[in-house]
Design a protein around this motif. Structure first.
Motif, short mmCIF file in Angstrom:
data_model
loop_
_atom_site.label_atom_id
_atom_site.label_comp_id
_atom_site.label_asym_id
_atom_site.label_seq_id
_atom_site.Cartn_x
_atom_site.Cartn_y
_atom_site.Cartn_z
N THR A 148 0.84 -1.20 0.00
CA THR A 148 0.00 0.00 0.00
C THR A 148 0.88 1.24 0.00
O THR A 148 1.77 1.38 0.85
CB THR A 148 -0.92 0.02 1.23
OG1 THR A 148 -1.66 -1.21 1.30
CG2 THR A 148 -1.90 1.18 1.17
N PRO B 158 -6.35 -4.24 3.79
CA PRO B 158 -7.22 -3.58 2.81
C PRO B 158 -8.13 -2.54 3.50
O PRO B 158 -8.65 -2.78 4.58
CB PRO B 158 -8.04 -4.73 2.24
CG PRO B 158 -7.17 -5.93 2.41
CD PRO B 158 -6.44 -5.71 3.71
N GLY B 159 -8.25 -1.39 2.84
CA GLY B 159 -9.09 -0.33 3.38
C GLY B 159 -8.38 0.59 4.34
O GLY B 159 -8.98 1.55 4.84
N THR B 160 -7.09 0.35 4.62
CA THR B 160 -6.31 1.22 5.51
C THR B 160 -5.14 1.81 4.75
O THR B 160 -4.67 1.24 3.76
CB THR B 160 -5.80 0.47 6.75
OG1 THR B 160 -4.84 -0.53 6.34
CG2 THR B 160 -6.95 -0.21 7.48
#
Length: 292
Positions: A201, A218-220
């Protein structure tokens, strides 16, 4: 703070200009403190300044000593501009345990990472205001037989303390286009396990616009919480991320070897990495002074 002992100072312009044929003639103890009044010392020294035994590494006036249960680092260095001053004192690193983990970074083993103590305590006692403290520490080593820029274009590394011990992430892109994607968790007793880390990421670029990324659920999105070292080809920072549902904060490094290979960078580095080739040696029946 960070301390690195080099035999073959890989980021020294003097070692690069020498042709890298004699690692012992380019040794260094790099000491950096971060925060208000932070200092940076990285003096490239000649082979006369190097002394080694099974338990000691002495480079000029500074020394690392493994006692059998802790690493004692006696620092006596002069910091680089803009804050030129003497850095003197002792740093003690006490591992919770010593691991047996070793990770080849290339298929032929030309580069190896060895996380000796992913979980440790550190005690710092330097002769400077604010530089006496204790806290969480870490101790590892890298070994190599070729220049980093010959084998890699980019890598990131992160070590994050967790509730159970620590997690280390190593990602790299090799010159041949292959990649390294390694993750390890370590218990406090030193037990290490391979893990599949969350996705790569990206997060905010450095002040030198260096691309930065680490692993995150995921999502952070990871974020920098404290700057440490910022250079055109290298960035070190305290980063917060989320790994397997746990929010963790640790040291993260980014290295762009394509940028580092640019010859225009080497004169810039020479300002921060002075060369001191000579070092007095003791004569039989006498002694020698060590000016630093």
């Amino acid at each position: 703070m960070s301390v690195i002992g080099f035999i073959g100072s890989v980021f020294s312009p003097w070692y690069h200009w020498s042709g890298r044929g004699d690692p012992a003639n380019h040794c260094c103890l790099n000491v950096a403190t971060y925060g208000p009044g932070g200092r940076f010392a990285m003096t490239d020294r000649g082979r006369d300044a190097l002394r080694q035994t099974d338990t000691r590494l002495r480079i000029g006036p500074s020394e690392m000593h493994w006692t059998g249960h802790e690493l004692r680092i006696d620092v006596n260095e002069i910091s680089s501009p803009p804050l030129i001053s003497r850095m003197r004192g002792r740093i003690t690193v006490t591992p919770a345990a010593v691991t047996g983990v070793e990770l080849p970074l290339t298929p032929d083993g030309a580069h190896v990472w060895r996380p000796f103590a992913p979980v440790a305590r550190i005690k710092v006692d330097l002769d400077a205001p604010g530089w006496t403290f204790s806290g969480h520490g870490y101790f590892d080593a890298n070994f190599g037989t070729r220049p980093l820029e010959d084998d890699f274009t980019y890598w990131t590394w992160g070590r994050y303390p967790t509730r159970g011990g620590a997690t280390c992430i190593y990602d790299a892109t090799r010159r041949d286009g292959s990649t390294l994607a390694a993750g390890f968790t370590f218990d406090r007793d030193g037990t290490g396990r391979d893990v599949t880390p969350p996705p790569v990421t990206a997060f905010r670029r450095s002040n030198w616009l260096l691309r930065r990324e680490t692993r995150a659920d995921p999502g952070t999105t990871p974020r920098q919480v404290k700057p440490m070292l910022d250079a055109p080809f290298y960035n070190r920072a305290v980063v917060e991320t989320t790994l397997n549902g746990e929010t963790v904060t640790g040291v993260h490094e980014t290295l762009d070897l394509t940028r580092y290979a640019n010859p225009l960078l080497k004169p810039m580095l020479a300002v921060r990495v002075p060369r001191r080739s000579g070092w007095p040696t003791a004569r039989p029946g006498g002694s020698a002074s060590h000016p630093g």
